[in-house]
Design an enzyme around this catalytic site. Structure first.
Site, PDB file in Angstrom:
ATOM      1  CG  ASP A  30      -1.951   1.047   1.008  1.00  0.00           C
ATOM      2  OD1 ASP A  30      -3.261   0.464   1.330  1.00  0.00           O
ATOM      3  OD2 ASP A  30      -1.921   2.196   1.027  1.00  0.00           O
ATOM      4  CG  ASN A  87     -12.366  -0.909   3.868  1.00  0.00           C
ATOM      5  OD1 ASN A  87     -12.764  -1.374   4.825  1.00  0.00           O
ATOM      6  ND2 ASN A  87     -11.433  -0.260   3.792  1.00  0.00           N
ATOM      7  CG  HIS A  93     -14.531   3.941   5.733  1.00  0.00           C
ATOM      8  ND1 HIS A  93     -14.866   5.263   5.734  1.00  0.00           N
ATOM      9  CD2 HIS A  93     -15.207   3.545   6.640  1.00  0.00           C
ATOM     10  CE1 HIS A  93     -15.647   5.633   6.521  1.00  0.00           C
ATOM     11  NE2 HIS A  93     -15.739   4.711   7.331  1.00  0.00           N
ATOM     12  CD  GLN A  94     -14.741  -0.769  -2.860  1.00  0.00           C
ATOM     13  OE1 GLN A  94     -15.934  -0.729  -2.932  1.00  0.00           O
ATOM     14  NE2 GLN A  94     -14.067  -1.832  -3.608  1.00  0.00           N
ATOM     15  CG  HIS A 100      -8.479  -3.258  -2.299  1.00  0.00           C
ATOM     16  ND1 HIS A 100      -9.425  -2.555  -3.065  1.00  0.00           N
ATOM     17  CD2 HIS A 100      -8.213  -2.619  -1.238  1.00  0.00           C
ATOM     18  CE1 HIS A 100      -9.586  -1.356  -2.503  1.00  0.00           C
ATOM     19  NE2 HIS A 100      -9.119  -1.412  -1.320  1.00  0.00           N
ATOM     20  CG  HIS A 102      -6.913  -3.152   3.405  1.00  0.00           C
ATOM     21  ND1 HIS A 102      -6.344  -1.854   3.049  1.00  0.00           N
ATOM     22  CD2 HIS A 102      -8.101  -3.106   2.893  1.00  0.00           C
ATOM     23  CE1 HIS A 102      -6.991  -1.060   2.374  1.00  0.00           C
ATOM     24  NE2 HIS A 102      -8.242  -1.478   2.304  1.00  0.00           N
TER      25      HIS A 102
HETATM   26  P1  AMP Z   1      -9.925   1.165   0.389  1.00  0.00           P
HETATM   27  O1  AMP Z   1     -10.199   2.424   1.088  1.00  0.00           O
HETATM   28  O2  AMP Z   1     -10.305   0.053   0.951  1.00  0.00           O
HETATM   29  O3  AMP Z   1     -10.504   1.554  -1.096  1.00  0.00           O
HETATM   30  O4  AMP Z   1      -8.351   1.030   0.456  1.00  0.00           O
HETATM   31  C1  AMP Z   1      -7.705   1.472  -0.847  1.00  0.00           C
HETATM   32  C2  AMP Z   1      -6.148   1.362  -0.579  1.00  0.00           C
HETATM   33  O5  AMP Z   1      -5.389   1.679  -1.648  1.00  0.00           O
HETATM   34  C3  AMP Z   1      -5.718   2.425   0.590  1.00  0.00           C
HETATM   35  O6  AMP Z   1      -5.235   1.996   1.871  1.00  0.00           O
HETATM   36  C4  AMP Z   1      -4.950   3.440  -0.282  1.00  0.00           C
HETATM   37  O7  AMP Z   1      -3.657   3.821   0.396  1.00  0.00           O
HETATM   38  C5  AMP Z   1      -4.320   2.405  -1.355  1.00  0.00           C
HETATM   39  N1  AMP Z   1      -3.780   3.036  -2.641  1.00  0.00           N
HETATM   40  C6  AMP Z   1      -4.323   3.976  -3.187  1.00  0.00           C
HETATM   41  N2  AMP Z   1      -3.772   4.309  -4.272  1.00  0.00           N
HETATM   42  C7  AMP Z   1      -2.466   3.337  -4.390  1.00  0.00           C
HETATM   43  C8  AMP Z   1      -1.415   3.225  -5.138  1.00  0.00           C
HETATM   44  N3  AMP Z   1      -1.196   3.674  -6.349  1.00  0.00           N
HETATM   45  N4  AMP Z   1      -0.444   2.182  -5.054  1.00  0.00           N
HETATM   46  C9  AMP Z   1      -0.765   1.472  -4.013  1.00  0.00           C
HETATM   47  N5  AMP Z   1      -1.720   1.779  -2.963  1.00  0.00           N
HETATM   48  C10 AMP Z   1      -2.596   2.560  -3.057  1.00  0.00           C
END
Ligand code: AMP
Ligand code: ZN
Length: 152
Positions: A30, A87, A93-94, A100, A102
């Site tokens: 991340d 999420n 909070h997606q 994906h 986490h």
């Molecule tokens: P969510 O809030 O569950 O949709 O998680 C999305 C995650 O993607 C967050 O933890 C962000 O920090 C991460 N994220 C967003 N853009 C990138 C990126 N370009 N590379 C890696 N992680 C990312």
């Protein structure tokens, strides 16, 4: 460039510190981690919601997350515990609309640092995220623990 950032990473159009890849999914660090060692396991085929995955993709996502969690436990990050979290939708909070999982290291007594990871995210984003060299090093450690040295 693809409109979905995770599809962009899957097709190598966007940069990422890759941990794992197979036919169905890929995993990478991340960029704005809640805690160091925060990995995302991403279904390769674009879908926003868990229910849009095939049963095989759903099972594989979690199985891969489990393997990565076990590998994380063997790295120098030595987490005391892990979150496996999805999420599934905006109200949950997606922020990236591509399924994906986490995989997130946690430590005894790290609540403040964890909260800092949540509330500090906008600042991390303004700063462009964790340095690529740091993420690459963490990814390599996890890959080694998984039994892979490098990815193409
Ligand atoms: P969510 O809030 O569950 O949709 O998680 C999305 C995650 O993607 C967050 O933890 C962000 O920090 C991460 N994220 C967003 N853009 C990138 C990126 N370009 N590379 C890696 N992680 C990312
Ligand atoms: Zn996508």
């Amino acid at each position: 460039m693809k409109s979905c950032i995770f599809c962009g990473i899957a097709s190598r159009e966007a940069q990422a510190s890759l941990v794992y890849e197979d036919a169905l999914c890929l995993a990478f660090m991340d960029l704005f981690p809640m805690r160091p060692g925060h990995v995302l396991v991403v279904n390769k085929r674009h879908a926003q919601f868990v229910h849009q995955l095939t049963p095989e993709e759903r099972a594989h996502l979690f199985e891969t997350g489990n393997r990565i969690g076990q590998a994380l436990r063997q790295t120098s990050l030595k987490p005391d515990a892990l979150h496996f979290n999805i999420n599934d939708g905006k109200a949950a909070h997606q922020t990236v609309p591509h399924v994906h999982l986490h995989v997130l290291p946690r430590y005894e007594g790290d609540l403040l640092a964890f909260a800092g990871g949540i509330f500090g995210k906008p600042l991390q984003m303004l700063r462009g995220g964790t340095k690529r060299t740091v993420l690459d090093r963490q990814a390599e450690e996890i890959r080694l623990a998984l039994g892979f040295r490098s990815l193409h």
